[in-house]
Design a protein around this motif. Structure first.
Motif, PDB file in Angstrom:
ATOM      1  N   MET A   1      36.104  29.273  37.625  1.00  0.00           N
ATOM      2  CA  MET A   1      37.456  29.140  37.070  1.00  0.00           C
ATOM      3  C   MET A   1      38.436  28.987  38.227  1.00  0.00           C
ATOM      4  O   MET A   1      38.596  29.907  39.031  1.00  0.00           O
ATOM      5  N   VAL A   2      39.073  27.821  38.310  1.00  0.00           N
ATOM      6  CA  VAL A   2      40.073  27.586  39.350  1.00  0.00           C
ATOM      7  C   VAL A   2      41.459  27.693  38.716  1.00  0.00           C
ATOM      8  O   VAL A   2      41.872  26.821  37.944  1.00  0.00           O
ATOM      9  N   ASN A   3      42.173  28.765  39.039  1.00  0.00           N
ATOM     10  CA  ASN A   3      43.531  28.974  38.541  1.00  0.00           C
ATOM     11  C   ASN A   3      44.509  28.320  39.517  1.00  0.00           C
ATOM     12  O   ASN A   3      45.000  28.952  40.454  1.00  0.00           O
TER      13      ASN A   3
ATOM     14  N   GLU B   1      64.054  30.956  34.040  1.00  0.00           N
ATOM     15  CA  GLU B   1      63.344  30.496  35.236  1.00  0.00           C
ATOM     16  C   GLU B   1      62.363  31.561  35.717  1.00  0.00           C
ATOM     17  O   GLU B   1      61.220  31.262  36.076  1.00  0.00           O
ATOM     18  N   PHE B   2      62.820  32.803  35.746  1.00  0.00           N
ATOM     19  CA  PHE B   2      61.966  33.909  36.168  1.00  0.00           C
ATOM     20  C   PHE B   2      60.737  34.014  35.273  1.00  0.00           C
ATOM     21  O   PHE B   2      59.598  34.115  35.751  1.00  0.00           O
ATOM     22  N   ASP B   3      60.960  33.989  33.959  1.00  0.00           N
ATOM     23  CA  ASP B   3      59.849  34.112  33.016  1.00  0.00           C
ATOM     24  C   ASP B   3      58.857  32.968  33.183  1.00  0.00           C
ATOM     25  O   ASP B   3      57.635  33.179  33.128  1.00  0.00           O
ATOM     26  N   ARG B   4      59.353  31.768  33.375  1.00  0.00           N
ATOM     27  CA  ARG B   4      58.466  30.610  33.532  1.00  0.00           C
ATOM     28  C   ARG B   4      57.589  30.770  34.771  1.00  0.00           C
ATOM     29  O   ARG B   4      56.374  30.529  34.722  1.00  0.00           O
ATOM     30  N   VAL B   5      58.178  31.177  35.890  1.00  0.00           N
ATOM     31  CA  VAL B   5      57.411  31.342  37.125  1.00  0.00           C
ATOM     32  C   VAL B   5      56.341  32.418  36.958  1.00  0.00           C
ATOM     33  O   VAL B   5      55.172  32.208  37.322  1.00  0.00           O
ATOM     34  N   LEU B   6      56.698  33.555  36.406  1.00  0.00           N
ATOM     35  CA  LEU B   6      55.716  34.643  36.259  1.00  0.00           C
ATOM     36  C   LEU B   6      54.668  34.322  35.200  1.00  0.00           C
ATOM     37  O   LEU B   6      53.487  34.665  35.358  1.00  0.00           O
ATOM     38  N   ASN B   7      55.068  33.657  34.127  1.00  0.00           N
ATOM     39  CA  ASN B   7      54.110  33.325  33.072  1.00  0.00           C
ATOM     40  C   ASN B   7      53.066  32.324  33.554  1.00  0.00           C
ATOM     41  O   ASN B   7      51.873  32.456  33.244  1.00  0.00           O
ATOM     42  N   VAL B   8      53.496  31.313  34.286  1.00  0.00           N
ATOM     43  CA  VAL B   8      52.559  30.284  34.741  1.00  0.00           C
ATOM     44  C   VAL B   8      51.757  30.760  35.949  1.00  0.00           C
ATOM     45  O   VAL B   8      50.542  30.539  36.029  1.00  0.00           O
ATOM     46  N   ASN B   9      52.397  31.422  36.892  1.00  0.00           N
ATOM     47  CA  ASN B   9      51.716  31.789  38.131  1.00  0.00           C
ATOM     48  C   ASN B   9      50.891  33.070  38.021  1.00  0.00           C
ATOM     49  O   ASN B   9      49.869  33.200  38.704  1.00  0.00           O
ATOM     50  N   ALA B  10      51.326  34.010  37.205  1.00  0.00           N
ATOM     51  CA  ALA B  10      50.666  35.316  37.133  1.00  0.00           C
ATOM     52  C   ALA B  10      49.957  35.552  35.799  1.00  0.00           C
ATOM     53  O   ALA B  10      48.756  35.829  35.760  1.00  0.00           O
ATOM     54  N   ARG B  11      50.686  35.412  34.706  1.00  0.00           N
ATOM     55  CA  ARG B  11      50.096  35.701  33.392  1.00  0.00           C
ATOM     56  C   ARG B  11      48.875  34.833  33.124  1.00  0.00           C
ATOM     57  O   ARG B  11      47.913  35.275  32.471  1.00  0.00           O
ATOM     58  N   SER B  12      48.893  33.614  33.623  1.00  0.00           N
ATOM     59  CA  SER B  12      47.769  32.696  33.396  1.00  0.00           C
ATOM     60  C   SER B  12      46.459  33.261  33.930  1.00  0.00           C
ATOM     61  O   SER B  12      45.394  33.049  33.341  1.00  0.00           O
ATOM     62  N   ILE B  13      46.518  33.965  35.053  1.00  0.00           N
ATOM     63  CA  ILE B  13      45.303  34.536  35.635  1.00  0.00           C
ATOM     64  C   ILE B  13      44.767  35.664  34.750  1.00  0.00           C
ATOM     65  O   ILE B  13      43.554  35.774  34.533  1.00  0.00           O
ATOM     66  N   TYR B  14      45.657  36.484  34.238  1.00  0.00           N
ATOM     67  CA  TYR B  14      45.255  37.509  33.275  1.00  0.00           C
ATOM     68  C   TYR B  14      44.583  36.868  32.067  1.00  0.00           C
ATOM     69  O   TYR B  14      43.530  37.332  31.601  1.00  0.00           O
ATOM     70  N   LEU B  15      45.165  35.778  31.574  1.00  0.00           N
ATOM     71  CA  LEU B  15      44.640  35.150  30.368  1.00  0.00           C
ATOM     72  C   LEU B  15      43.274  34.504  30.597  1.00  0.00           C
ATOM     73  O   LEU B  15      42.378  34.621  29.756  1.00  0.00           O
ATOM     74  N   THR B  16      43.091  33.819  31.723  1.00  0.00           N
ATOM     75  CA  THR B  16      41.772  33.218  31.982  1.00  0.00           C
ATOM     76  C   THR B  16      40.733  34.295  32.238  1.00  0.00           C
ATOM     77  O   THR B  16      39.578  34.158  31.841  1.00  0.00           O
ATOM     78  N   ALA B  17      41.134  35.385  32.893  1.00  0.00           N
ATOM     79  CA  ALA B  17      40.196  36.484  33.115  1.00  0.00           C
ATOM     80  C   ALA B  17      39.774  37.103  31.786  1.00  0.00           C
ATOM     81  O   ALA B  17      38.585  37.358  31.543  1.00  0.00           O
TER      82      ALA B  17
ATOM     83  N   PRO C   1      34.161  38.365  30.023  1.00  0.00           N
ATOM     84  CA  PRO C   1      33.052  38.868  29.203  1.00  0.00           C
ATOM     85  C   PRO C   1      31.786  38.029  29.319  1.00  0.00           C
ATOM     86  O   PRO C   1      30.679  38.585  29.437  1.00  0.00           O
ATOM     87  N   GLN C   2      31.908  36.687  29.300  1.00  0.00           N
ATOM     88  CA  GLN C   2      30.694  35.871  29.400  1.00  0.00           C
ATOM     89  C   GLN C   2      30.106  35.937  30.808  1.00  0.00           C
ATOM     90  O   GLN C   2      28.884  35.899  30.972  1.00  0.00           O
ATOM     91  N   MET C   3      30.963  36.054  31.821  1.00  0.00           N
ATOM     92  CA  MET C   3      30.459  36.169  33.192  1.00  0.00           C
ATOM     93  C   MET C   3      29.744  37.504  33.403  1.00  0.00           C
ATOM     94  O   MET C   3      28.697  37.576  34.046  1.00  0.00           O
TER      95      MET C   3
END
Length: 246
Positions: free
Chosen positions: A81-83, A101-117, A122-124
């Motif tokens: 998984m390449v974030n 702007e703040f929410d967009r930066v944190l949602n895309v840069n940080a929250r996305s990693i939580y979501l992909t994890a 579980p499958q990993m």
């Protein structure tokens, strides 16, 4: 063919560093999903490399879950998984950045990693193998003025990478990051505020090696971290910065 038989999802894969990573991984034998909020562009790149295309909003849990489900249905599992998806705000005093702007930066840069994890761990864990590669930034190591909340988001990525690595190592899952200096990508004008010869010269003066990073530079680093050559490497935030952070 260092990734022969492997499967990989690359977010933000339709352009810039992500496109470079997707193309490099495919060259090395991986089956690659090019995932991007720009669906048509993702499909185009995927078609060129013989991969899967997917439109995704990495800040939304439902969208990320659908992306992972599509890849898993096609391949049976996701090995890498390449974030890479990321955004920045324009250079400005920290108190002038809007909430949106703040929410967009944190949602895309940080929250996305939580979501992909959440979607992939579980499958990993079940098969005792897997790999995450985050595309962070030198901004999270040596912050620039006027990019405060972007810097902070990338500092979060670095810490998340290390804590994920510690927790997931017993399950055979490795987690690393690449920390590029500013590069020839669509985000460059945002970092600089304006893309002028004078501003480029100012940026280059901070990089001892004397040039910006390229998608190929970052793709080569990501390739190593995702490959079995890095089997003993986890929790690393690898600077690919031409010496900027020395």
């Amino acid at each position: 063919m260092r990734l022969e038989g492997k499967t990989a999802i690359v977010t933000g894969g339709a352009q810039g560093f992500g496109e470079g990573i997707a193309r490099r991984f495919a060259e090395e034998g991986a089956r690659v999903m090019v995932a991007d909020i720009q669906g048509d562009a993702a499909m185009e790149v995927a078609g060129q490399i013989g991969g899967l295309g997917c439109q995704v909003d990495v800040s939304k849990g439902e969208s990320v879950a659908a992306m992972v489900a599509q890849a898993t249905e096609a391949w049976g599992q996701v090995d890498i998984m390449v974030n890479n998806a990321g955004v920045a705000h324009l250079p400005q005093p920290l108190e002038e950045v809007t909430e949106d702007e703040f929410d967009r930066v944190l949602n895309v840069n940080a929250r996305s990693i939580y979501l992909t994890a959440r979607a992939l761990v579980p499958q990993m864990k079940a098969r005792k193998s897997g790999c995450f590669v985050q595309v962070s930034s030198t901004a999270g190591v040596s912050p620039r003025p006027l990019l405060n909340w972007y810097n902070a988001s990338k500092g979060w990525v670095n810490t998340a990478t290390q804590t994920m690595a510690v927790e997931l190592a017993p399950f055979g899952i490795r987690v690393n990051a690449v920390n590029p200096v500013a590069g020839e990508t669509p985000l460059l004008p945002t970092f600089m505020g304006e893309d002028t010869p004078e501003m480029r010269s100012k940026f280059l003066s901070t990089i001892p090696i004397g040039r910006l990073s390229t998608p190929q530079d970052i793709a080569n680093a990501a390739l190593y971290l995702a490959s079995d050559e890095a089997a003993m490497v986890t929790g690393v935030c690898m600077l690919v910065d031409g010496g900027r952070c020395i």
